[in-house]
Design an enzyme around this catalytic site. Structure first.
Site, mmCIF file in Angstrom:
data_model
loop_
_atom_site.group_PDB
_atom_site.id
_atom_site.type_symbol
_atom_site.label_atom_id
_atom_site.label_comp_id
_atom_site.label_asym_id
_atom_site.label_seq_id
_atom_site.Cartn_x
_atom_site.Cartn_y
_atom_site.Cartn_z
ATOM 1 N N HIS A 1 8.352 10.858 17.230
ATOM 2 C CA HIS A 1 7.434 11.973 17.521
ATOM 3 C C HIS A 1 7.872 12.668 18.820
ATOM 4 O O HIS A 1 7.859 13.893 18.922
ATOM 5 C CB HIS A 1 6.007 11.459 17.718
ATOM 6 C CG HIS A 1 5.272 11.104 16.446
ATOM 7 N ND1 HIS A 1 5.087 12.001 15.436
ATOM 8 C CD2 HIS A 1 4.650 9.958 16.052
ATOM 9 C CE1 HIS A 1 4.372 11.422 14.455
ATOM 10 N NE2 HIS A 1 4.107 10.188 14.806
ATOM 11 N N HIS B 1 8.776 4.580 16.424
ATOM 12 C CA HIS B 1 7.913 5.548 15.739
ATOM 13 C C HIS B 1 7.461 6.643 16.706
ATOM 14 O O HIS B 1 7.685 7.838 16.474
ATOM 15 C CB HIS B 1 6.702 4.815 15.152
ATOM 16 C CG HIS B 1 5.746 5.705 14.432
ATOM 17 N ND1 HIS B 1 5.737 5.827 13.061
ATOM 18 C CD2 HIS B 1 4.786 6.554 14.868
ATOM 19 C CE1 HIS B 1 4.813 6.700 12.700
ATOM 20 N NE2 HIS B 1 4.220 7.162 13.782
ATOM 21 N N GLU B 2 6.861 6.227 17.813
ATOM 22 C CA GLU B 2 6.373 7.220 18.780
ATOM 23 C C GLU B 2 7.560 7.968 19.404
ATOM 24 O O GLU B 2 7.461 9.154 19.720
ATOM 25 C CB GLU B 2 5.494 6.568 19.852
ATOM 26 C CG GLU B 2 4.249 5.841 19.317
ATOM 27 C CD GLU B 2 3.382 6.682 18.388
ATOM 28 O OE1 GLU B 2 3.365 7.926 18.509
ATOM 29 O OE2 GLU B 2 2.717 6.076 17.508
ATOM 30 N N GLU C 1 5.153 13.520 11.275
ATOM 31 C CA GLU C 1 5.276 12.127 10.850
ATOM 32 C C GLU C 1 6.661 11.850 10.247
ATOM 33 O O GLU C 1 7.173 10.736 10.347
ATOM 34 C CB GLU C 1 4.152 11.803 9.854
ATOM 35 C CG GLU C 1 3.914 10.325 9.601
ATOM 36 C CD GLU C 1 3.354 9.557 10.800
ATOM 37 O OE1 GLU C 1 3.071 10.155 11.862
ATOM 38 O OE2 GLU C 1 3.229 8.324 10.680
HETATM 39 ZN ZN ZN Z 1 2.929 8.829 13.673
#
Ligand code: ZN
Length: 510
Positions: free
Chosen positions: A276, A272-273, A304
């Site tokens: 980003h 997830h990170e 996101e």
């Molecule tokens: Zn996030």
């Protein structure tokens, strides 16, 4: 004004923005350090550093000299032509400047004070599951947040909530969000009821076997390298609450968390990170563009979408695990020796209602977000009194997720956002899922052999597509414009519904 003078003014304007962004990145660096390596004794001095930097950034953002330069550039028809990068930059700079100068300094500092009080009383209230003790401070923050929204209102906004939402998802409105969330919510509730009736829940016990943290870290790093995250221009460290901070050209900081007995949680938050981080590394920040809108992310929702795309669309797919499972089995040996590909993919695609948003699966997560969106909108409109929040929460929670909330700690006290006055922030999480699903369908059309590539650990074509279709534009296009350019149609809920059903149904043997 002569062409040379106007060009010099534009250069001066961009240089001022770069200086502001540089100050902001110093603030982000001290915040990153606070979460990762700072000793506890550094807290007081760090708070002073952070407050000073925030003040300097705000002063630069509202500097009348910046407004004068901006006005002069806007008068030049060639420079302000919205079809050019300069014109797009000027339009975004105008928006930011007007927003920053519309809030008076007293309101800003009152809100900062109320927030820091509300944050400590929220911590105590959550620990004791005592909502009543939080009511006075939350009321104060919500009143000031409503005043902030009123100050930010302009002709483009129909309701105060929209003006608050605009901070995180520029251009979005509550009415639009509602029109996408409502059908998504109905289909998710129907899916969950069907799983309950006819589905066989996947075996997930192996996900909680003990695996040393260092091995999980090495595996996460291996995955991020394969995704294309550049460790010469970034780091991966450990925190309680994972985040990603793009500090500037060439420096993107990721953090993740590890539990020895829940490796999917660690790998999920790392991917997830990482998503980003790939966005931050792909933004065109080099040279004199750093600090200008064309080097910045579009919105929280688009940010996101990049994290969800790598975490969910890629990271829960059968193709990804064809490549990743043999590596995981070797690195975690012998813990996953009896886990085959089908077991792993099924375990990655569960849908089980629970009380806590941050622990929710890919599907039910959206219902948690919808609940918060409905309630915060009602709070800002004045349709719901703060004191009635727990009751409203519990009633709607049961309607959406089918569970009776046992206490406020596991109910309306679980998130920090409202104590911070973050209203209009929650919907960007589900917008991210919606954008990601709509992008994912387009990407599959553009790269027909994507699954074969992922199964070989080749994510290069996917990253290249994201780089040229999303990252390279910075804030040139708004989120709605970007999604339409990419997919040829406005945002709707169908791609996310199709995505979730195609993954979850087979996992439950349906
Ligand atoms: Zn996030």
């Amino acid at each position: 004004m002569t062409a040379t003078t106007i060009a010099a003014r534009y250069t001066d304007l961009c240089a001022r923005l770069r200086e502001r962004a540089t100050l902001g990145s110093v603030g982000a660096l001290v915040a990153w350090d606070q979460e990762t390596f700072m000793p506890p004794g550094g807290a007081d001095a760090r708070a002073e550093q952070a407050a000073l930097l925030a003040r300097l950034v705000h002063e630069r953002a509202t500097d009348p000299a910046l407004g004068d330069l901006l006005g002069a550039c806007e008068e030049d028809p060639e420079l302000s032509d919205a079809a050019t990068p300069e014109g797009a930059n000027l339009a975004r700079i105008r928006r930011d400047y007007d927003k920053a100068t519309r809030l008076d300094a007293d309101l800003v500092s009152e809100l900062a004070l109320a927030r820091s009080r509300a944050q400590s009383s929220w911590k105590r209230a959550r620990q004791a599951s005592d909502f009543a003790s939080f009511v006075p401070d939350l009321t104060r923050v919500m009143d000031l947040t409503r005043r902030k929204g009123e100050a930010l209102m302009d002709a483009a906004h129909n309701e105060v909530y929209d003006a608050l939402l605009d901070e995180y998802e520029p251009g979005a409105t509550a009415a639009q969000i509602e029109s996408v969330f409502t059908p998504l919510g109905a289909r998710l509730r129907a899916l969950i009821a069907e799983l309950d009736e006819r589905g066989t829940a996947p075996e997930t016990g192996f996900c909680f076997r003990a695996i040393p943290v260092e091995r999980q870290h090495a595996f996460g790093r291996r995955v991020l390298e394969a995704f294309g995250f550049d460790f010469d221009r970034g780091r991966l460290d450990t925190t309680t609450h994972p985040f990603c901070e793009g500090l500037g050209p060439g420096d993107t900081r990721l953090t993740t968390r590890y539990s020895e007995t829940n490796f999917p949680d660690a790998i999920g938050s790392t991917m997830h990170e990482g998503g980003h981080g790939l966005y931050e590394q792909g933004l065109p920040k080099r040279g004199d563009r750093f600090g200008t809108p064309l080097a910045e992310p579009v919105s929280l929702g688009i940010h996101e979408s990049q994290s969800r795309l790598w975490e969910n669309m890629v990271g829960r797919s059968a193709a990804f695990w064809s490549w990743a499972l043999p590596i995981a089995r070797e690195m975690f040996s012998p813990v996953l020796d009896d886990v085959d590909h089908a077991m792993m993919v099924r375990a990655m695609n569960t849908a089980t209602p629970g009380f806590i948003r941050v622990e929710a699966d890919e599907a039910t997560y959206n219902l948690h977000v919808m609940l918060r969106f409905e309630l915060e909108r009602a709070l800002i409109r004045g349709d719901l009194a703060i004191a009635d929040l727990p009751g409203a929460w519990n009633t709607r929670f049961e309607a959406l997720l089918g569970l009776g909330v046992p206490d406020d700690a596991r109910g309306c006290l679980q998130d920090v956002h409202w104590s911070f006055g973050l209203v209009g922030y929650f919907p960007t999480y589900t917008l991210g899922n919606l954008y990601a699903a709509q992008m994912w369908e387009t990407i599959h059309d553009a790269i027909p052999d994507l699954d074969d590539r992922m199964a070989r650990g080749d994510f290069g074509a996917l990253l290249a597509w994201l780089r040229s279709n999303i990252h390279a534009h910075g804030r040139r296009y708004g989120a709605d414009e970007l999604i339409e350019r990419i997919s040829g149609r406005p945002l709707d809920s169908e791609p996310l519904i199709r995505h979730l059903e195609s993954r979850i149904r087979p996992a439950y043997g349906m």
